[in-house]
Every structure is written in structure tokens, then in C-alpha cells.
Design an enzyme around this catalytic site. Structure first.
Site, PDB file in Angstrom:
ATOM      1  N   LYS A 126     -14.626  -0.080  -3.283  1.00  0.00           N
ATOM      2  CA  LYS A 126     -13.850  -0.994  -2.429  1.00  0.00           C
ATOM      3  C   LYS A 126     -14.833  -1.812  -1.616  1.00  0.00           C
ATOM      4  O   LYS A 126     -15.964  -1.388  -1.384  1.00  0.00           O
ATOM      5  CB  LYS A 126     -12.965  -0.188  -1.462  1.00  0.00           C
ATOM      6  N   ASP A 166      -7.376  -7.741  -2.462  1.00  0.00           N
ATOM      7  CA  ASP A 166      -6.662  -6.816  -1.578  1.00  0.00           C
ATOM      8  C   ASP A 166      -6.180  -7.715  -0.429  1.00  0.00           C
ATOM      9  O   ASP A 166      -6.055  -8.938  -0.628  1.00  0.00           O
ATOM     10  CB  ASP A 166      -7.598  -5.685  -1.098  1.00  0.00           C
TER      11      ASP A 166
HETATM   12  P1  NDP Z   1      -1.747  -9.759   1.290  1.00  0.00           P
HETATM   13  O1  NDP Z   1      -2.909 -10.262   2.054  1.00  0.00           O
HETATM   14  O2  NDP Z   1      -1.220 -10.539   0.162  1.00  0.00           O
HETATM   15  O3  NDP Z   1      -0.534  -9.463   2.282  1.00  0.00           O
HETATM   16  C1  NDP Z   1      -0.671  -8.601   3.341  1.00  0.00           C
HETATM   17  C2  NDP Z   1       0.632  -8.544   4.103  1.00  0.00           C
HETATM   18  O4  NDP Z   1       0.582  -7.470   5.036  1.00  0.00           O
HETATM   19  C3  NDP Z   1       0.880  -9.801   4.936  1.00  0.00           C
HETATM   20  O5  NDP Z   1       2.251 -10.023   5.041  1.00  0.00           O
HETATM   21  C4  NDP Z   1       0.264  -9.423   6.272  1.00  0.00           C
HETATM   22  O6  NDP Z   1       0.795 -10.146   7.378  1.00  0.00           O
HETATM   23  C5  NDP Z   1       0.628  -7.969   6.371  1.00  0.00           C
HETATM   24  N1  NDP Z   1      -0.377  -7.276   7.185  1.00  0.00           N
HETATM   25  C6  NDP Z   1      -1.697  -7.150   6.916  1.00  0.00           C
HETATM   26  N2  NDP Z   1      -2.331  -6.492   7.892  1.00  0.00           N
HETATM   27  C7  NDP Z   1      -1.397  -6.196   8.795  1.00  0.00           C
HETATM   28  C8  NDP Z   1      -1.435  -5.528  10.034  1.00  0.00           C
HETATM   29  N3  NDP Z   1      -2.573  -5.035  10.532  1.00  0.00           N
HETATM   30  N4  NDP Z   1      -0.253  -5.378  10.687  1.00  0.00           N
HETATM   31  C9  NDP Z   1       0.896  -5.881  10.194  1.00  0.00           C
HETATM   32  N5  NDP Z   1       0.975  -6.544   9.030  1.00  0.00           N
HETATM   33  C10 NDP Z   1      -0.143  -6.696   8.342  1.00  0.00           C
HETATM   34  O7  NDP Z   1      -2.185  -8.288   0.795  1.00  0.00           O
HETATM   35  P2  NDP Z   1      -1.580  -7.411  -0.369  1.00  0.00           P
HETATM   36  O8  NDP Z   1      -0.130  -7.637  -0.501  1.00  0.00           O
HETATM   37  O9  NDP Z   1      -2.459  -7.570  -1.545  1.00  0.00           O
HETATM   38  O10 NDP Z   1      -1.855  -5.931   0.182  1.00  0.00           O
HETATM   39  C11 NDP Z   1      -0.894  -5.234   0.972  1.00  0.00           C
HETATM   40  C12 NDP Z   1      -1.201  -3.746   0.920  1.00  0.00           C
HETATM   41  O11 NDP Z   1      -1.139  -3.283  -0.424  1.00  0.00           O
HETATM   42  C13 NDP Z   1      -2.587  -3.342   1.417  1.00  0.00           C
HETATM   43  O12 NDP Z   1      -2.489  -2.081   2.031  1.00  0.00           O
HETATM   44  C14 NDP Z   1      -3.386  -3.218   0.138  1.00  0.00           C
HETATM   45  O13 NDP Z   1      -4.487  -2.359   0.304  1.00  0.00           O
HETATM   46  C15 NDP Z   1      -2.337  -2.618  -0.787  1.00  0.00           C
HETATM   47  N6  NDP Z   1      -2.566  -2.799  -2.212  1.00  0.00           N
HETATM   48  C16 NDP Z   1      -2.781  -4.033  -2.760  1.00  0.00           C
HETATM   49  C17 NDP Z   1      -2.949  -4.151  -4.122  1.00  0.00           C
HETATM   50  C18 NDP Z   1      -3.103  -5.482  -4.783  1.00  0.00           C
HETATM   51  O14 NDP Z   1      -3.177  -5.503  -6.006  1.00  0.00           O
HETATM   52  N7  NDP Z   1      -3.120  -6.587  -4.057  1.00  0.00           N
HETATM   53  C19 NDP Z   1      -2.969  -2.982  -5.003  1.00  0.00           C
HETATM   54  C20 NDP Z   1      -2.660  -1.733  -4.338  1.00  0.00           C
HETATM   55  C21 NDP Z   1      -2.491  -1.680  -2.988  1.00  0.00           C
HETATM   56  P3  NDP Z   1      -0.084 -11.289   8.098  1.00  0.00           P
HETATM   57  O15 NDP Z   1      -0.134 -12.414   7.134  1.00  0.00           O
HETATM   58  O16 NDP Z   1       0.633 -11.574   9.345  1.00  0.00           O
HETATM   59  O17 NDP Z   1      -1.445 -10.662   8.340  1.00  0.00           O
HETATM   60  O1  2IT Z   2      -5.811  -0.983  -3.647  1.00  0.00           O
HETATM   61  C1  2IT Z   2      -5.869  -1.397  -4.828  1.00  0.00           C
HETATM   62  O2  2IT Z   2      -5.635  -0.662  -5.788  1.00  0.00           O
HETATM   63  C2  2IT Z   2      -6.192  -2.806  -5.044  1.00  0.00           C
HETATM   64  N1  2IT Z   2      -6.355  -3.556  -4.084  1.00  0.00           N
HETATM   65  C3  2IT Z   2      -6.348  -3.346  -6.441  1.00  0.00           C
HETATM   66  C4  2IT Z   2      -7.701  -3.018  -6.976  1.00  0.00           C
HETATM   67  C5  2IT Z   2      -8.061  -3.637  -8.298  1.00  0.00           C
HETATM   68  O3  2IT Z   2      -9.228  -3.459  -8.666  1.00  0.00           O
HETATM   69  O4  2IT Z   2      -7.242  -4.276  -8.951  1.00  0.00           O
END
Ligand code: NDP
Ligand code: 2IT
Length: 449
Positions: A126, A166
Site C-alpha cells: 500500500k 484508493d
Molecule cells: P474515493 O476517494 O473515491 O471516495 C472516498 C469517499 O469517502 C468520499 O466520498 C470522501 O468524502 C469520503 N471520505 C474519505 N475520507 C473521509 C473521512 N475522513 N471522513 C468522512 N468521509 C471521508 O475513495 P474510494 O471510494 O476508492 O475508497 C473508499 C474506501 O474504500 C476506502 O476506505 C478505501 O480504502 C476502500 N477501498 C477502495 C477500493 C478501490 O478499489 N477504490 C478497493 C477496496 C477498498 P470527501 O470527498 O468529502 O473526502
Molecule cells: O484497498 C484496496 O483493495 C484497494 N484500494 C485496491 C487495490 C488494488 O490494487 O486494486
């Protein structure tokens, strides 16, 4: 508690005093694999647990960039190469102002287990930076990504370490990172990053994969408890990549999604969230979720006033935390249970605090743990890597079917592990045990490294 586990936990606490998120993730895993450790006293002599929780390598670097006004800023870049046991290091990059070593290490640690559950050949890593992309121009984002990659490129490669997105890192950022990598290395190495755009080596379904996968897992978990998504009320925190595509698939299965959020507040639409409006606001305008009211004046908006997001006060059958770590506290969990919650699906990584998780499991709420339930994203990343190696692209439906099958397998693997140890509906323990068994097998085979 098993004496060996206790010793390892105490050692980790002494060595990593300030790393609260990392310690939280380690404690959850080690305490839940106790039945397995009890059966294997020989693990202590070979320090199996100590080796598993210690990253193979932790890299930090300086990332300077110049903003549009000519001011120079210095950020810190990270990459933890946690485990290469079952494949190249693999895991996303997070750009968010809260990023620090503890957060990167907890994410890297969990990624090892998640990746093992996918059944695909990917290790765990990561990275990221304490850079805040909010409100930055495209030019600023591009210069930051180029500066970040100028350092990161020394450490990654299609068979070494493969980053992806992420929080704060999506297709735009991956494009800038890829462009700079290619320029410095002078090689077209498609498989060095995943989550790429479709025009230059990305995979169909990668964008949707985490959210869709979460709902596939939820479907299996509900099915196992004689329930379906059809007609259920759902609330989803966040409105980023994971939240949006979880919403899309939940709607397809007939659920009524009534609330979504961002870090400022949450919208409530009892008629059902209009996902096209959310996509327009978040994917195109990169604006705040409160803008939803301009398009749908009848909807409600609740501002965040403290640590507990107002979204968890809304009555729902299913809650999908898809924003960030520790976003769902014990208080919020109690409120949800009081309001008739039946299931939680963790789209975000470690979204429930330790106390909230324990409470929900104790109350027999079905809890789909992040390591299993959000593994669809990294699984399709691995399928993107395969396509890059084959130099051939798979159609949407084929990738989607593969994703669905992987999520069903992950669910069954977790379920088998919990049945074996009579753990009832504790899917958290099931996921940790199933992943641990695979990793410890590989560790035993590979010797003391
Ligand atoms: P994005 O950046 O696309 O979206 C993040 C969302 O979460 C936004 O709406 C943001 O709001 C909100 N957010 C982030 N930080 C905070 C905070 N501290 N408090 C409140 N709201 C918050 O990220 P992703 O959708 O990609 O990721 C979301 C979650 O999913 C994370 O935990 C990530 O690790 C996990 N994840 C992502 C994967 C992926 O493929 N993208 C895979 C597996 C897990 P704002 O815009 O206001 O900050
Ligand atoms: O938390 C996660 O699994 C991710 N942000 C996706 C990682 C990846 O390599 O696609």
C-alpha cells in the site's frame, strides 16, 4: 488469550507505540485466529506471527511540487511492501491529508489477507501521501503525481510491486502516474499500475469492481441467512468510487438506497437516491454531496457535527460504510441496531471501530468484513494484470462473471472456515482464519525469510 499471541501483540505495541490504526488491524487478526494458533504451538519457534506482521520493506520519500501560484509544497510519500509471499506486492495508493505511516501500514497489512482470499497471485502492499487533492487544479494534480512517481518508480514494476487507486487516487491520477513512469523508464510496462484508463491498458469492470463485489458478497451472505437485497433499505457512506458502484448494483438487485454522504454531510432521499445526479456531482463536477439538493429540493441534508456521521442515525436494513477507517463508532452501531439493522457490508477498509465490530457481532448482525467484502477491486486489478500480460482484453460480461465467481468463492471460503471452528456468523473471524491458513502454508514452504 493464547500466550504466544499475547506476546506478539505486546511486542507490536512496544515497537509501534503511536501507530494506532496498524495496531488495531493487527490485534483484530491475531485475536481472531486464536483457534488456529492453539492447534500449532510450533509456530512460535519460527516466529511465524512476528514475521507476518512485520513489513518486508517500508519506503518513505520527499514529494515536492509547485502550485498554480508558484508556491512550493513538500509532502511525504509512502510505499509499504508488506508481503511478497504469494505474488508481487499489490495494493492501492491513497492521497488524503490524514495519511501517515500507521494508516499505510494498517492498509498494507490488511491487503495481504484480502489478496490471499481472492485466490489470485498477488502479495500485499500500500502507499500514498499526505497530499490533499481537494480543490486542486488538474495541473497541480498532474505535477504532484509526476513528482510522486519520480521517486516511486525506483521501487515498482509489473513483477515487483503494482500500485492502483484508493481514496483520492482514481483514473485521472493513475493516468498521470503511468505517463511519468513510462517517460522515466522508457518502456511500455502496462502491468505496472492497475485502474488504468480503457484507452491504454485498463480493464473493463475495474471501475465498478469494488462496489459490485461488495454487493455480490452481501447477496451471498443474505442468501445464506434466507434473505435477499430486494426491497431492503440501504444507506451508503461516502460517495466516491466504492460507494457509487455499490449503490448501482444494490439498485439493480431491487434495494432502496436512501442515503449517501461525504466528509461534510449526508443526503437523505426517501424516494431513493438518484444515482445519476450523484455521479454528475462526484465524478464530473468533483463537488460536495450537498449539491444534490439543487437537483432534488425535496431531499434532506444533514451536516456532520462531530466524529459520528449523521448517516448512521437513519433507519436502515443494511448499512454499507464505504468512506474510510473507523467511520462507524460504537455509538453509531448502537443507533443502527436500535433502528432494526440486519447487516453491514464493509466497502471501506476497517470502517468499524474495534468496539463497534465487537458489538455488532455480539448482537448477531451479519457483518461482511472488509478483507473479504471489498476484495473485488483488487481481484479485478489482478485480472487487469493478466490482460496486460496476455496483450488481449476481455469483454465486460466475462470480467463481471469472473468477479462474481471470485466473490462467491470468497464467501464460501470464509463460511467454511467459520463452520470448521463453530464460529456461528462471525464472518470477521472466518475471513481472517481462511486468509491466515493460506499465508501460513506459504510461509512454511518458503523457509525463514
Ligand atoms: P474515493 O476517494 O473515491 O471516495 C472516498 C469517499 O469517502 C468520499 O466520498 C470522501 O468524502 C469520503 N471520505 C474519505 N475520507 C473521509 C473521512 N475522513 N471522513 C468522512 N468521509 C471521508 O475513495 P474510494 O471510494 O476508492 O475508497 C473508499 C474506501 O474504500 C476506502 O476506505 C478505501 O480504502 C476502500 N477501498 C477502495 C477500493 C478501490 O478499489 N477504490 C478497493 C477496496 C477498498 P470527501 O470527498 O468529502 O473526502
Ligand atoms: O484497498 C484496496 O483493495 C484497494 N484500494 C485496491 C487495490 C488494488 O490494487 O486494486
Amino acid at each position: 488469550m493464547n500466550k504466544y499471541i499475547e506476546k506478539v501483540l505486546n511486542g507490536a505495541k512496544e515497537k509501534n507505540v503511536h501507530e494506532t490504526e496498524y495496531l488495531q488491524a493487527v490485534e483484530e487478526v491475531l485475536t481472531s485466529i486464536e483457534p488456529v494458533i492453539n492447534e500449532h504451538p510450533e509456530f512460535e519457534k519460527i516466529a511465524l506471527l512476528e514475521r507476518m506482521i512485520e513489513p518486508e520493506r517500508m519506503i518513505t520519500f520527499r514529494v515536492p511540487y509547485v502550485d498554480d501560484k508558484g508556491q512550493t509544497h513538500v509532502h511525504r510519500g509512502y510505499r509499504v511492501q508488506f508481503s511478497s509471499l504469494i505474488g508481487p506486492y499489490k495494493g492501492g495508493l491513497r492521497f488524503h491529508k490524514s495519511v501517515n505511516q500507521s494508516i499505510i501500514k494498517f492498509l498494507g497489512f490488511e491487503q495481504i489477507f484480502k489478496n490471499a482470499l481472492t485466490g489470485l497471485p498477488i502479495g500485499g502492499g500500500k502507499g500514498g501521501s499526505d497530499f490533499d487533492p481537494k480543490g486542486k487544479s488538474d495541473g497541480e494534480i498532474m505535477r504532484f503525481c509526476q513528482s510522486f512517481m519520480t521517486e516511486l518508480q525506483r521501487h515498482i514494476g509489473a513483477d515487483i510491486d503494482v500500485p492502483a487507486g484508493d481514496i483520492g487516487v482514481g483514473e485521472r491520477e493513475i493516468g498521470y502516474l503511468f505517463g511519468q513512469y513510462k517517460r522515466i523508464k522508457d518502456i511500455y510496462e502496462g502491468g505496472v499500475l492497475t485502474g488504468k484508463g480503457l484507452s491504454y491498458g485498463g480493464s473493463l469492470v475495474r471501475k465498478e469492481a469494488t462496489g459490485y463485489g461488495l454487493i455480490y458478497f452481501m447477496r451471498e451472505m443474505l442468501k445464506n441467512n434466507n434473505q435477499t437485497l430486494n426491497g431492503k433499505t440501504v444507506t451508503i457512506s461516502g460517495s466516491g468510487n466504492v460507494a457509487i458502484y455499490a449503490c448501482e448494483k444494490a439498485l439493480e438487485y431491487g434495494a432502496n438506497v436512501v442515503a449517501m454522504s461525504d466528509s461534510n454531510g449526508c443526503i437523505y432521499d426517501k424516494n431513493g437516491i438518484d444515482l445519476n445526479t450523484v455521479k454528475q456531482i462526484k465524478e464530473i463536477e468533483r463537488a460536495r454531496i450537498s449539491e444534490y439538493l439543487k437537483f432534488h429540493p425535496h431531499a434532506g441534508y444533514f451536516e456532520c457535527e462531530n466524529e459520528d456521521s449523521p448517516i448512521w442515525n437513519i433507519k436502515t436494513d443494511i448499512a454499507l460504510p464505504c468512506a474510510t477507517q473507523n467511520e462507524l463508532s460504537l455509538n453509531s452501531a448502537k443507533k443502527l441496531v436500535e433502528n432494526g439493522l440486519i447487516a453491514i457490508g464493509e466497502g471501506a477498509n476497517m470502517p468499524c471501530t474495534k468496539e463497534a465490530s465487537l458489538y455488532l457481532i455480539d448482537k448477531q448482525i451479519m457483518l461482511a468484513p472488509a478483507k473479504a467484502a471489498n476484495a473485488g477491486g483488487v481481484a479485478v486489478s489482478a485480472i487487469e494484470m493478466s490482460q496486460n500480460s496476455m496483450r488481449y482484453y476481455l469483454p465486460f460480461e466475462i470480467v463481471n462473471q469472473k468477479l462474481d465467481k471470485i466473490m462467491v468463492n470468497i464467501f464460501n471460503t470464509c463460511k467454511n472456515a467459520l463452520d470448521k471452528y463453530n464460529l456461528g456468523n462471525n464472518y470477521v473471524a472466518g475471513a481472517n482464519i481462511a486468509a491466515f491458513n493460506k499465508l501460513s502454508d506459504a510461509m512454511l514452504a518458503q523457509g525463514i525469510v
